[in-house]
Scaffold this active site. Structure first.
Site, PDB file in Angstrom:
ATOM      1  N   ASP A   1      -2.228 -25.138   7.498  1.00  0.00           N
ATOM      2  CA  ASP A   1      -0.954 -24.618   8.088  1.00  0.00           C
ATOM      3  C   ASP A   1      -0.058 -24.389   7.103  1.00  0.00           C
ATOM      4  OD1 ASP A   1      -2.312 -24.732  10.539  1.00  0.00           O
ATOM      5  OD2 ASP A   1      -1.604 -26.809  11.204  1.00  0.00           O
TER       6      ASP A   1
ATOM      7  N   ASP B   1      -3.059 -19.565  14.458  1.00  0.00           N
ATOM      8  CA  ASP B   1      -2.153 -20.257  15.537  1.00  0.00           C
ATOM      9  C   ASP B   1      -1.509 -19.186  16.274  1.00  0.00           C
ATOM     10  OD1 ASP B   1      -3.523 -22.740  14.866  1.00  0.00           O
ATOM     11  OD2 ASP B   1      -1.837 -23.301  13.813  1.00  0.00           O
TER      12      ASP B   1
END
Length: 226
Positions: free
Chosen positions: A156, A186
């Site tokens: 991330d 995401d």
């Protein structure tokens, strides 16, 4: 409504569009993740603006860094969910669903596959990331990485600390609004799901029992017929 011919030009166009979306999302997502993984140490932050930062973190869990269930179970669940959605995409392509609906489902599938690739292969092909600035992960021979198959960590990097709540506010005082760190995959999943809920709720509820007449009762206009 007459049965849609899976070999019709419309189905072919929609199928190509879905494939282009999925492949494009996967390429963009993996390029971003590999660049971050191989150029930043864990926890490093690059300030783009005061409200947008590149922050390298890894997680074992679901979207936005949530960790709820075991890693292996989560990876297997992802594989099963992706298999179902790919089957569903093929079905709705053959039944002539609106192109906009095809696009949103494709984004959800692409995002899910993007994060699954991290879990499947990153542990096999990368060395482990560290908080040490002189210890940045790099590619290694397959099987010599930091984790076995299906146990890789999801990369991330996008962080949007839009503002900090005033200290005097109860419960949230001093906390950062929208604290999760997330990745491109995401965001594709989230945007796809939100679009489905806002624009295609009735089509979602129909399942595979779609017909052009009932679609006209929704806020979505069906595609033009060939």
């Amino acid at each position: 409504m007459d049965k849609v011919n899976p070999d019709s030009p419309r189905c072919a166009r929609q199928g190509r569009l879905a494939l282009i979306i999925i492949l494009s999302v996967l390429v963009i997502d993996q390029i971003i993740k590999i660049l971050v993984k191989t150029n930043m140490h864990l926890g490093q932050v690059i300030d783009i603006t005061s409200w947008f930062k590149i922050c390298f973190v890894e997680n074992n869990g679901m979207a936005f860094g949530m960790e709820i269930i075991g890693k292996l179970f989560l990876s297997l669940f992802r594989i099963g969910a992706i298999g179902f959605f790919v089957w569903y995409l093929i079905k709705i392509l053959n039944k002539g669903f609106p192109t906009g609906y095809i696009v949103t489902v494709s984004f959800v599938i692409a995002g899910a596959i993007g994060n699954l690739l991290d879990c499947m292969f990153y542990g096999l092909i990368f060395t482990g990331s560290s908080v040490m600035s002189d210890s940045i992960a790099h590619f290694t021979s397959i099987g010599s990485g930091y984790a076995p198959f299906l146990y890789g960590k999801v990369v991330d990097m996008f962080y949007f600390p839009l503002w900090t709540w005033p200290d005097w506010m109860p419960l949230v005082g001093g906390d950062t609004f929208f604290n999760p760190v997330f990745n491109f995959a995401d965001s594709c999943i989230t945007c796809g799901v939100v679009a489905l809920l806002l624009c295609y709720t009735k089509l979602v509820n129909m399942g595979l029992h779609y017909d052009e007449g009932s679609a006209q009762d929704t806020s979505v206009e069906p595609d033009e017929k060939d």
